[in-house]
Design an enzyme around this catalytic site. Structure first.
Site, PDB file in Angstrom:
ATOM      1  N   ARG A  67      12.185   7.534   2.878  1.00 24.33           N
ATOM      2  CA  ARG A  67      11.866   6.183   2.577  1.00 24.33           C
ATOM      3  C   ARG A  67      12.839   5.269   3.159  1.00 24.33           C
ATOM      4  NH1 ARG A  67      10.889   2.945  -3.268  1.00 24.33           N
ATOM      5  NH2 ARG A  67      11.065   0.915  -2.369  1.00 24.33           N
TER       6      ARG A  67
ATOM      7  N   ASN B  47       1.174   6.633  -2.320  1.00 26.84           N
ATOM      8  CA  ASN B  47       1.280   5.171  -1.188  1.00 26.84           C
ATOM      9  C   ASN B  47       1.353   6.073   0.077  1.00 26.84           C
ATOM     10  OD1 ASN B  47       1.085   2.802  -2.349  1.00 26.84           O
ATOM     11  ND2 ASN B  47       3.038   3.466  -3.485  1.00 26.84           N
TER      12      ASN B  47
ATOM     13  N   CYS C 277      -3.628   1.204  -7.667  1.00 31.16           N
ATOM     14  CA  CYS C 277      -2.355   0.819  -7.483  1.00 31.16           C
ATOM     15  C   CYS C 277      -1.974  -0.097  -8.655  1.00 31.16           C
ATOM     16  CB  CYS C 277      -2.261  -0.288  -6.186  1.00 31.16           C
ATOM     17  SG  CYS C 277      -0.901  -1.041  -5.974  1.00 31.16           S
ATOM     18  N   ASP C 278      -0.716   0.132  -9.100  1.00 29.56           N
ATOM     19  CA  ASP C 278      -0.446  -0.801 -10.322  1.00 29.56           C
ATOM     20  C   ASP C 278       0.328  -2.008  -9.941  1.00 29.56           C
ATOM     21  OD1 ASP C 278       2.242   0.035  -9.335  1.00 29.56           O
ATOM     22  OD2 ASP C 278       3.019   0.825 -11.345  1.00 29.56           O
TER      23      ASP C 278
ATOM     24  N   HIS D 229      -2.284  -3.704  -1.361  1.00 34.32           N
ATOM     25  CA  HIS D 229      -1.172  -4.478  -1.111  1.00 34.32           C
ATOM     26  C   HIS D 229      -1.391  -5.424  -0.144  1.00 34.32           C
ATOM     27  CE1 HIS D 229       1.946  -0.702  -2.048  1.00 34.32           C
ATOM     28  NE2 HIS D 229       1.286  -1.389  -3.275  1.00 34.32           N
TER      29      HIS D 229
ATOM     30  N   TYR E 189       2.872  -8.286  -2.072  1.00 31.64           N
ATOM     31  CA  TYR E 189       3.027  -7.775  -0.745  1.00 31.64           C
ATOM     32  C   TYR E 189       2.833  -8.488   0.438  1.00 31.64           C
ATOM     33  CZ  TYR E 189       4.443  -3.248  -2.983  1.00 31.64           C
ATOM     34  OH  TYR E 189       4.960  -2.320  -3.851  1.00 31.64           O
TER      35      TYR E 189
ATOM     36  N   ARG F 189      15.803  -1.394  -0.395  1.00 32.60           N
ATOM     37  CA  ARG F 189      15.194  -1.127  -1.668  1.00 32.60           C
ATOM     38  C   ARG F 189      15.433   0.289  -2.167  1.00 32.60           C
ATOM     39  NH1 ARG F 189       9.901  -3.963  -2.708  1.00 32.60           N
ATOM     40  NH2 ARG F 189      11.401  -5.667  -2.740  1.00 32.60           N
TER      41      ARG F 189
END
Length: 455
Positions: free
Chosen positions: A91, A146, A168-169, A199, A278, A298
């Site tokens: 990531r 994701n 998706c939350d 998103h 997003y 992040r």
């Protein structure tokens, strides 16, 4: 009733397990299984999960921790998937490599999201194949992995008959913020209309007990110049990322500040809808690159807070026998997926936002587009709520993103460098084909262990 959690070593696992256990009667759950390829990580998370089931809630649910696919899926009713292929090390590269080239660095959007998608497609197909082989014929896979837009398109293309629902939350997190901003305590009485891709969508209506709340939330955002509850705005340390307090909402720390601030910036120009946060990365690419730190993204924030807090808390429990429940997150993330399972099992026809094949739900989008829209959920799966034609601005943005994702999936399946390059070039976060190629080549090198060979 058996629920298997794929990605059992995730920091979200304890919260999801707590949500399941609190709904034991509705789900009639007998056993929860954790399944992960990282034994060390899952074993540690399993310690906290066992405490939740045996000591905290004393609910009598059996816990199985396994690293074997057959044992994980055998006779399972539900599979909750939350894989992070490559974990946070990858990531970090997803975010930092595009930033080095002056482009948005984000884990599910832009080039980073495309890279992450290419790592996740075939592992998700493996989950489907294992479920087909070992689970009950009536199994449901509920997928949080994701980037859900890329994953759902790949599943549609490669396993069209799979019993999988992608969710998706983030829209729920946005509704949580709306409820807190408007001081609504019983947020379950909020009903919203929404359309888009994962998103990549817009709230077109938000009602509370029959009252249209869009004017109030619009006024609040214009007054505060941000979509965050006033109580959060008082905690400057948390918003600046200087607080390591897990009691602060995880969506309101560090770089998240700019995300919620971006809602105001978007609505200044396009006030008719409430954007998914997003969309900032697509509508404010330049600004988000400018306030990003290419050396501390992040991914680093999460590793320094949520990741560190959880595993430090487990170590403390092992050393002292004392548990600090603030080290893990319990709430909407786990509640959403557990409530979806209840709706499927008990045929409740409850309303959820899901990612599903369009099939005319949005008339002026392709029939086979994987769109995110409201649906009623029963034992046969989603019954999609039809939408009207959407405005040309939103449709144009969605078509560009949709075609980008379709090209990526085709390129990944075919091993086509050309199609993947076309996907990167088409993405709205990338300014030119030259930059697209530079980023793709760097990400290809970084993902040698995970991506299919591209020729």
């Amino acid at each position: 009733m058996i629920i298997t959690i794929v990605g059992g070593g995730s920091t979200f696992t304890p919260g999801i397990v707590k949500s399941i256990a609190l709904r034991k009667n509705e789900l009639e759950v007998d056993e929860i299984r954790l399944f992960d390829l990282d034994k060390k990580r899952q074993d540690k998370v399993g310690i906290l999960v066992r405490w939740i089931l045996d000591e905290d809630l004393k609910c009598g649910i059996k816990l199985t921790i396994t690293y074997d696919a057959e044992e994980a899926y055998k006779d399972a009713d539900f599979i909750f998937a939350q894989m992070r292929v490559g974990k946070y090390a990858m990531r970090e590269l997803d975010e930092k490599i595009p930033l080095r080239h002056g482009c948005v660095g984000q884990e599910t959007c832009g080039c980073g999201g495309l890279a992450y998608g290419m790592r996740t497609i075939f592992p998700m197909i493996q989950v489907i194949d294992d479920a087909e082989k070992y689970a009950k014929p009536t199994y449901w896979i509920l997928n949080y992995s994701n980037p859900a837009s890329v994953v759902s398109e790949a599943c549609r293309k490669l396993r069209p008959d799979a019993r999988i629902i992608n969710i998706c939350d983030m829209p729920i997190a946005i509704i949580d913020m709306v409820a807190a901003a408007l001081n609504i305590k019983d947020k379950h009485n909020i009903v919203y209309d929404y359309y888009g891709l994962n998103h990549f969508g817009w709230f077109t209506g938000i009602e509370y007990k029959g009252e249209d709340m869009m004017p109030k939330i619009r006024d609040y955002i214009m007054e505060q110049e941000i979509l965050l509850p006033s109580a959060y705005l008082k905690d400057k340390a948390a918003l600046a990322g200087k607080s390591n307090d897990n009691k602060t909402n995880r969506h309101a720390k560090g770089s998240w500040y700019y995300v919620w601030k971006g809602v105001y910036e978007i609505m200044k120009n396009f006030p008719d809808t409430l954007p998914n946060t997003y969309l900032n990365y697509y509508l404010q690419q330049k600004e988000f690159v400018e306030h990003s730190d290419p050396n501390h993204t992040r991914a680093n924030e999460v590793m320094e807070t949520r990741e560190k807090n959880l595993f430090d808390g487990i170590d403390k429990y092992l050393a002292s026998g004392e548990i600090d429940e603030t080290v893990f997150y319990a709430g909407s993330h786990g509640d959403w997926i557990a409530d979806l399972a209840i709706a499927l099992k008990n045929d409740t026809k409850a309303r959820f936002l899901v990612i599903t094949e369009n099939k005319g739900a949005i008339p002026n989008m392709p029939y086979d587009a994987m769109v995110e829209v409201p649906a009623y959920i029963g034992k046969k799966g989603p019954e999609v709520i039809a939408q009207d034609n959407i405005p040309l601005f939103q449709q144009g943005m969605m078509m560009q993103q949709l075609n980008c994702e379709k090209l990526l999936v085709e390129g990944c399946i075919e091993g086509s460098y050309q199609k993947v390059l076309e996907a990167f070039t088409l993405n709205k976060t990338v300014p030119s084909m030259k930059v697209a190629k530079e980023i793709l080549d760097d990400l290809m090198e970084a993902n040698k262990e995970y991506w299919p060979t591209l020729k």
